[in-house]
Design an enzyme around this catalytic site. Structure first.
Site, PDB file in Angstrom:
ATOM      1  N   HIS A 228       0.835  -1.205   0.000  1.00  0.00           N
ATOM      2  CA  HIS A 228       0.000   0.000   0.000  1.00  0.00           C
ATOM      3  C   HIS A 228       0.873   1.260   0.000  1.00  0.00           C
ATOM      4  CE1 HIS A 228      -3.962  -1.977   1.371  1.00  0.00           C
ATOM      5  NE2 HIS A 228      -3.135  -2.925   1.003  1.00  0.00           N
TER       6      HIS A 228
ATOM      7  N   ALA B   4       1.345  -9.285   6.539  1.00  0.00           N
ATOM      8  CA  ALA B   4       1.151  -7.901   7.003  1.00  0.00           C
ATOM      9  C   ALA B   4       0.646  -7.841   8.440  1.00  0.00           C
ATOM     10  CB  ALA B   4       0.215  -7.136   6.074  1.00  0.00           C
TER      11      ALA B   4
ATOM     12  N   ASP C  91      -2.117 -19.723  -2.294  1.00  0.00           N
ATOM     13  CA  ASP C  91      -1.559 -19.821  -3.649  1.00  0.00           C
ATOM     14  C   ASP C  91      -0.217 -20.515  -3.658  1.00  0.00           C
ATOM     15  OD1 ASP C  91      -0.089 -17.885  -2.368  1.00  0.00           O
ATOM     16  OD2 ASP C  91      -0.089 -16.471  -4.025  1.00  0.00           O
TER      17      ASP C  91
ATOM     18  N   ASP D 133      -6.946 -12.480  -3.170  1.00  0.00           N
ATOM     19  CA  ASP D 133      -6.200 -11.225  -3.130  1.00  0.00           C
ATOM     20  C   ASP D 133      -5.595 -10.956  -4.515  1.00  0.00           C
ATOM     21  OD1 ASP D 133      -3.596  -9.769  -0.982  1.00  0.00           O
ATOM     22  OD2 ASP D 133      -5.287  -8.886  -2.040  1.00  0.00           O
TER      23      ASP D 133
ATOM     24  N   GLY E 288       0.504  -8.970  -3.932  1.00  0.00           N
ATOM     25  CA  GLY E 288      -0.794  -9.580  -4.174  1.00  0.00           C
ATOM     26  C   GLY E 288      -0.592 -10.813  -5.014  1.00  0.00           C
TER      27      GLY E 288
END
EC number: 3.5.1.25
Lengths: 403, 275
Positions: free
Chosen positions: A154, A235, A268, A293, A329
């Site tokens: 971000h 995070a 993933d 995500d 992501g």
């Protein structure tokens, strides 16, 4: 053939030769659909003396409720955090494409952005259509009220705090909360308690993420109404045996009895080590919610693409903030995540499917119409083979994609 | 009476199902002339239903022109309750076959005027032209349907209070909680079943042996209501070895000796594919 003493004259479809996910088990039962909803065939038989107008032969496939993705930032070149001239069109394009992955409902996710983005994108979101509160018309706002230390991909310059007391900052930033289904925030930020309580009261799911909160701060947020953890492990502070941090919510005894803390998992194979995935799953199997995500580049070829206010780079199955090794992501698809989750955790097919359907529906409080194949639920279906490959997808009983 | 003795439950179920199949196909039912079948519930006919479903799924048997009338249903049990006879019939038979829902009749135990429901049921049977083949079972106390000991042998469809034996026998379907078992039921009468052109009674298991003995080797007696069928011109009792345990050796030997005659009723087994 229409019914005699009809409740409705609408045509009835009977899915035969299939195994349906019901009561946490795959059962050899037919599935009946009328007017976009799952129908009770026994009632149809005895009350209405009715039977099916058409039969769909599923050739032995599995029918599961359509997958629900509560964290998806875009895909196929569309970035939900960009104020383009056709926001609605962008969402619709992604909605159509992800049908191939079995996703029939999702929350378009916006990463930390400047206020004008929220104001523009938020007001152009289409209003809620059906009686069910969530389809792709409600979004997940991930940020900007998050921790500087755990910002991940971000953009730092748009992070915010609750300096004006809380809700005021929220309204100032987001503009309207009308189309918001979920907000991710860091509970250690001062004044967050009021915000969490107010959002929860309004029926908006509060998720903890991009945070350095310790376990007590996280527990307090849950007691104030928070019910989700954004991409567990990523995070946030790592698990420590004297302060498990947000991760400790999975086994916390401070969670109110009648509530469940759900947690998003990007399965993933990249964002979380399989062993960590297994620890979380074994500690709290009923709270696991698979999320992709997925970012703009999902579905696109390798190279550079935009995400929010930053540029990211695709290398194989990894997506990094350009010029760094920070993951920005994933580009995994939901069906890939379900398959990987099953394989890595060793769970049953039913559990893997529920992590992508029932659990997100429970999180959002929409199980009356989504995430199950119970009578009366919306007939959003995904037909899969035993290896969990998507063969066909249905929305409201209509086929919208077939392999 | 024909007494057909098969070695075990599965063979008895199969024989009975084949018989029903042949009777339906021989009848050549059509839109102008339906075959009417009376049906039971419970664990005894379960295997028979499975076989009939198998025949249908193989394309050998159709229920398109068959009308069914069930024997009984509990009073006051919600229709959607897993132990209601509606649920039994849906899950174990109707949902697997091609019967027209309008042709499947089961007494409604939740209606306000129970007597009117019983009368209407009798009328419906008459309007359908009577029952061609009534299939039934037998309780451990010798009852047919819910015609408990003491029921009139010429009774018609009516409300019955269940005997203690029956409630105890049914408790296993209600979590072994006697207080949860319904105490009343709507049932066809002995007379109603006697009116059928043909009757087939399925009896399997050692716990039914004494009832079978009372039904066929003793006199006609309203305490063992199945005994009424000694006076029916066309009754078949289909049972397994265990159910014959209380019969005289002479009886069993006699009827076993007739098996080659009985088997002509199911061999060859007919199929709609050949029509």
């Amino acid at each position: 053939m229409p019914t005699n003493k009809s409740v409705s004259k609408a045509p009835i479809t009977q899915f035969v030769n299939c195994r349906i996910l019901r009561d946490h088990k795959l059962q050899r039962e037919d599935l009946w659909v009328r007017e976009g909803r799952i129908l009770d065939p026994e009632k149809l038989f005895f009350d209405e003396e009715g039977y099916a107008d058409q039969r769909v032969d599923c050739e032995g496939l599995i029918i599961a409720p359509g997958f629900i993705d509560v964290q998806i930032n875009g895909g196929y070149g569309i970035d939900f955090s960009q104020a383009t001239s056709n926001v609605r069109g962008g969402v619709a394009l992604v909605a159509k494409k992800i049908l191939e992955h079995g996703v029939t409902s999702f929350l378009p996710t916006l990463v930390t952005s400047p206020p004008n983005i929220y104001h523009k994108v938020g007001t152009t979101s289409t209003p809620v259509l059906s009686t069910c509160p969530v389809s792709h018309h409600c979004c997940h706002l991930e940020g900007p009220f998050i921790s500087l230390e755990k910002k991940g991909a971000h953009p730092e310059q748009y992070l915010r705090s609750f300096q004006s007391g809380g809700m005021l900052d929220l309204i100032e930033t987001y503009g309207t909360l009308d189309n918001v289904a979920m907000v991710t925030l860091a509970p250690e930020l001062p004044n967050s308690e009021k915000v969490v309580r107010e959002l929860a009261q309004r029926g908006i799911t509060v998720s903890l993420g991009h945070s350095v909160a310790n376990l007590s701060q996280a527990e307090e947020a849950v007691q104030n109404g928070a019910s989700f953890i954004t991409h567990l492990f990523n995070a946030m502070l790592p698990f420590h045996h004297r302060d498990p941090g947000i991760v400790g919510l999975l086994t916390s005894d401070q969670v109110p009895q009648d509530r469940t803390v759900f947690y998003g998992m990007i399965a993933d194979g990249i964002h979380t080590n399989s062993a960590a995935l297994r620890i979380a799953h074994r500690a709290h199997p009923t709270g696991l919610v698979l999320v992709t995500d997925a970012i703009t580049a999902m579905g696109l070829p390798p190279g550079r693409h935009t995400l929010g206010q930053q540029v990211i780079e695709i290398q194989g199955l990894h997506a990094y903030v350009a010029g760094t090794k920070t993951l920005s992501g994933s580009i995994a698809t939901m069906d890939m995540c379900v398959r990987h989750f099953k394989q890595a955790s060793g769970c049953s097919v039913e559990q893997a499917l529920e992590a992508a359907s029932l659990h997100p529906a429970q999180l959002l409080g929409i199980t009356r119409c989504k995430g199950t194949l119970d009578y009366g639920a919306d007939a959003d279906l995904v037909l899969l083979d035993d290896a969990i490959n998507v063969r066909a997808t249905y929305i409201a009983g209509q086929e919208v994609w077939r392999k | 009476m024909r007494l057909v003795i098969l070695e075990d439950y599965d063979l008895a179920s199969e024989w009975a199902a084949k018989y029903i199949r042949n009777r339906i196909i021989q009848f050549k039912p059509s839109a102008d002339r339906y075959f009417t079948l009376g049906l039971p519930t419970g664990s005894t006919p379960f295997g028979c239903y499975k076989k009939l479903i198998e025949f249908h799924k193989n394309g050998d048997l159709s229920f398109k022109y068959v009308k069914t009338f069930n024997m009984d249903e509990y009073v006051g049990l919600p229709r959607a309750h897993p132990e209601s006879y509606h649920s039994y019939m849906w899950n174990n038979f109707f949902k697997h076959i091609d019967i027209d829902p309008a042709n499947a009749s089961i007494l409604d135990g939740n209606i306000t005027d129970l007597e009117a429901e019983c009368e209407a049921f009798e009328k419906k049977i008459t309007q359908a032209g009577g029952i061609d083949l009534f299939v039934g079972g037998i309780g451990p106390d010798g009852h047919i349907a819910f015609n408990e000991p003491g029921s009139s042998l010429v009774s018609r469809t009516r409300v019955k209070t269940l005997a203690k034996d029956t409630i105890v026998a049914n408790a296993r379907f209600f979590g072994n909680d006697l207080s949860k078992v319904p105490t009343m039921a709507l049932t066809v009468g002995v007379g109603t079943v006697m009116d059928a052109r043909e009757v087939m009674i399925l009896i399997t298991g050692a716990h039914k042996a004494f009832a079978l003995y009372k039904a066929i080797e003793e006199g006609v007696n309203h305490m063992w209501t199945v005994s009424a069928f000694q006076q029916h011109p066309r009754t078949i009792f289909v049972c397994d070895e265990d159910a014959t345990l209380e019969l005289r050796v002479k009886t069993v030997k006699y009827f076993k000796g007739l098996m080659h005659v009985h088997n002509r009723l199911v061999d060859p087994v007919l199929s709609i594919k050949d029509q």
